[in-house]
Write a protein that holds these residues in place. Structure first.
Motif, PDB file in Angstrom:
ATOM      1  N   GLU A  46      -1.028  18.534  -3.537  1.00  0.00           N
ATOM      2  CA  GLU A  46      -0.966  17.530  -2.459  1.00  0.00           C
ATOM      3  C   GLU A  46      -2.224  17.575  -1.579  1.00  0.00           C
ATOM      4  O   GLU A  46      -2.798  16.535  -1.250  1.00  0.00           O
ATOM      5  CB  GLU A  46       0.269  17.780  -1.597  1.00  0.00           C
ATOM      6  CG  GLU A  46       0.663  16.633  -0.735  1.00  0.00           C
ATOM      7  CD  GLU A  46       1.537  15.615  -1.448  1.00  0.00           C
ATOM      8  OE1 GLU A  46       1.814  14.589  -0.835  1.00  0.00           O
ATOM      9  OE2 GLU A  46       1.906  15.830  -2.597  1.00  0.00           O
ATOM     10  N   ARG A  83       3.327   7.417  -3.993  1.00  0.00           N
ATOM     11  CA  ARG A  83       2.863   8.687  -3.426  1.00  0.00           C
ATOM     12  C   ARG A  83       1.590   8.470  -2.614  1.00  0.00           C
ATOM     13  O   ARG A  83       1.450   9.005  -1.507  1.00  0.00           O
ATOM     14  CB  ARG A  83       2.604   9.667  -4.566  1.00  0.00           C
ATOM     15  CG  ARG A  83       2.208  11.038  -4.127  1.00  0.00           C
ATOM     16  CD  ARG A  83       2.051  11.918  -5.334  1.00  0.00           C
ATOM     17  NE  ARG A  83       1.523  13.209  -4.975  1.00  0.00           N
ATOM     18  CZ  ARG A  83       0.967  14.033  -5.835  1.00  0.00           C
ATOM     19  NH1 ARG A  83       0.902  13.726  -7.110  1.00  0.00           N
ATOM     20  NH2 ARG A  83       0.486  15.184  -5.434  1.00  0.00           N
ATOM     21  N   ARG A  86       2.517   6.791   0.610  1.00  0.00           N
ATOM     22  CA  ARG A  86       3.126   7.738   1.561  1.00  0.00           C
ATOM     23  C   ARG A  86       2.053   8.552   2.264  1.00  0.00           C
ATOM     24  O   ARG A  86       2.075   8.707   3.497  1.00  0.00           O
ATOM     25  CB  ARG A  86       4.090   8.672   0.823  1.00  0.00           C
ATOM     26  CG  ARG A  86       4.719   9.703   1.712  1.00  0.00           C
ATOM     27  CD  ARG A  86       5.707  10.574   0.954  1.00  0.00           C
ATOM     28  NE  ARG A  86       5.201  11.149  -0.271  1.00  0.00           N
ATOM     29  CZ  ARG A  86       4.429  12.237  -0.322  1.00  0.00           C
ATOM     30  NH1 ARG A  86       4.053  12.853   0.774  1.00  0.00           N
ATOM     31  NH2 ARG A  86       4.026  12.709  -1.489  1.00  0.00           N
ATOM     32  N   LEU A  87       1.065   9.050   1.523  1.00  0.00           N
ATOM     33  CA  LEU A  87      -0.029   9.811   2.125  1.00  0.00           C
ATOM     34  C   LEU A  87      -0.896   8.911   3.014  1.00  0.00           C
ATOM     35  O   LEU A  87      -1.384   9.339   4.063  1.00  0.00           O
ATOM     36  CB  LEU A  87      -0.881  10.461   1.037  1.00  0.00           C
ATOM     37  CG  LEU A  87      -0.191  11.548   0.227  1.00  0.00           C
ATOM     38  CD1 LEU A  87      -1.058  11.955  -0.949  1.00  0.00           C
ATOM     39  CD2 LEU A  87       0.133  12.745   1.092  1.00  0.00           C
ATOM     40  N   TRP A  88      -1.090   7.680   2.576  1.00  0.00           N
ATOM     41  CA  TRP A  88      -1.878   6.697   3.331  1.00  0.00           C
ATOM     42  C   TRP A  88      -1.273   6.494   4.718  1.00  0.00           C
ATOM     43  O   TRP A  88      -1.959   6.511   5.729  1.00  0.00           O
ATOM     44  CB  TRP A  88      -1.887   5.407   2.530  1.00  0.00           C
ATOM     45  CG  TRP A  88      -2.739   4.298   3.054  1.00  0.00           C
ATOM     46  CD1 TRP A  88      -2.384   3.353   3.965  1.00  0.00           C
ATOM     47  CD2 TRP A  88      -4.083   3.990   2.688  1.00  0.00           C
ATOM     48  NE1 TRP A  88      -3.409   2.477   4.179  1.00  0.00           N
ATOM     49  CE2 TRP A  88      -4.467   2.838   3.402  1.00  0.00           C
ATOM     50  CE3 TRP A  88      -4.991   4.572   1.807  1.00  0.00           C
ATOM     51  CZ2 TRP A  88      -5.724   2.275   3.276  1.00  0.00           C
ATOM     52  CZ3 TRP A  88      -6.232   3.991   1.683  1.00  0.00           C
ATOM     53  CH2 TRP A  88      -6.599   2.867   2.408  1.00  0.00           C
ATOM     54  N   ARG A  89       0.068   6.290   4.756  1.00  0.00           N
ATOM     55  CA  ARG A  89       0.746   6.077   6.023  1.00  0.00           C
ATOM     56  C   ARG A  89       0.766   7.342   6.871  1.00  0.00           C
ATOM     57  O   ARG A  89       0.639   7.288   8.090  1.00  0.00           O
ATOM     58  CB  ARG A  89       2.192   5.609   5.783  1.00  0.00           C
ATOM     59  CG  ARG A  89       2.314   4.291   5.060  1.00  0.00           C
ATOM     60  CD  ARG A  89       1.767   3.143   5.844  1.00  0.00           C
ATOM     61  NE  ARG A  89       2.485   2.999   7.090  1.00  0.00           N
ATOM     62  CZ  ARG A  89       2.091   2.243   8.105  1.00  0.00           C
ATOM     63  NH1 ARG A  89       0.976   1.558   8.013  1.00  0.00           N
ATOM     64  NH2 ARG A  89       2.789   2.171   9.200  1.00  0.00           N
ATOM     65  N   LYS A  90       0.924   8.488   6.228  1.00  0.00           N
ATOM     66  CA  LYS A  90       0.951   9.768   6.936  1.00  0.00           C
ATOM     67  C   LYS A  90      -0.375  10.031   7.649  1.00  0.00           C
ATOM     68  O   LYS A  90      -0.400  10.543   8.763  1.00  0.00           O
ATOM     69  CB  LYS A  90       1.241  10.889   5.927  1.00  0.00           C
ATOM     70  CG  LYS A  90       1.382  12.255   6.522  1.00  0.00           C
ATOM     71  CD  LYS A  90       1.706  13.255   5.426  1.00  0.00           C
ATOM     72  CE  LYS A  90       1.504  14.667   5.882  1.00  0.00           C
ATOM     73  NZ  LYS A  90       1.633  15.611   4.768  1.00  0.00           N
ATOM     74  N   GLU A  91      -1.477   9.636   7.010  1.00  0.00           N
ATOM     75  CA  GLU A  91      -2.799   9.827   7.605  1.00  0.00           C
ATOM     76  C   GLU A  91      -3.163   8.718   8.590  1.00  0.00           C
ATOM     77  O   GLU A  91      -4.184   8.802   9.258  1.00  0.00           O
ATOM     78  CB  GLU A  91      -3.871   9.893   6.504  1.00  0.00           C
ATOM     79  CG  GLU A  91      -3.808  11.158   5.692  1.00  0.00           C
ATOM     80  CD  GLU A  91      -4.046  12.394   6.537  1.00  0.00           C
ATOM     81  OE1 GLU A  91      -5.035  12.437   7.290  1.00  0.00           O
ATOM     82  OE2 GLU A  91      -3.234  13.322   6.432  1.00  0.00           O
TER      83      GLU A  91
END
Length: 108
Positions: A46, A83, A86-91
């Motif tokens: 990840e 996936r 999800r990482l895009w939104r998290k950052e």
């Protein structure tokens, strides 16, 4: 619609605050007890994926998550668009709006 993670947090808070059983707390927030006990396992790659994704975003600032996903797949990453999203939104990444062309000043 409330996510299972939020329901999990709410049930835990109910247990602590009102000193009720897990069974009662879960039934109150309509959360299955199996979901309450679930612990997410972070993937091994990840952090490497996120690092590479941020590098690509730095190089191609006008690309969205779909095109970044395509680039990652072309590099050989076994990655799903969900996936990456999800990482895009998290950052907190966003594609910046295109700036309008400025008109020239002077005599027309």
């Amino acid at each position: 619609m409330v996510s299972p993670a939020r329901k999990r947090a709410a049930a835990s808070e109910l247990q602590e605050k009102f000193e009720v059983s897990q069974r009662r707390a879960c039934s109150t927030v309509d959360q299955p007890r199996s979901s309450q006990r679930y612990a997410a396992k972070p993937r091994d790659d990840e952090s490497q994926l996120l690092k590479r994704m941020l590098e690509l975003v730095g190089q191609h600032c006008r690309y969205g998550y779909r095109r970044i996903t395509a680039l990652l797949r072309a590099e050989g990453w076994q990655v799903n668009h969900k996936r990456v999203y999800r990482l895009w939104r998290k950052e907190g990444l966003k594609v910046p709006q295109k700036e309008r062309k400025r008109r020239r000043l002077g005599v027309s």
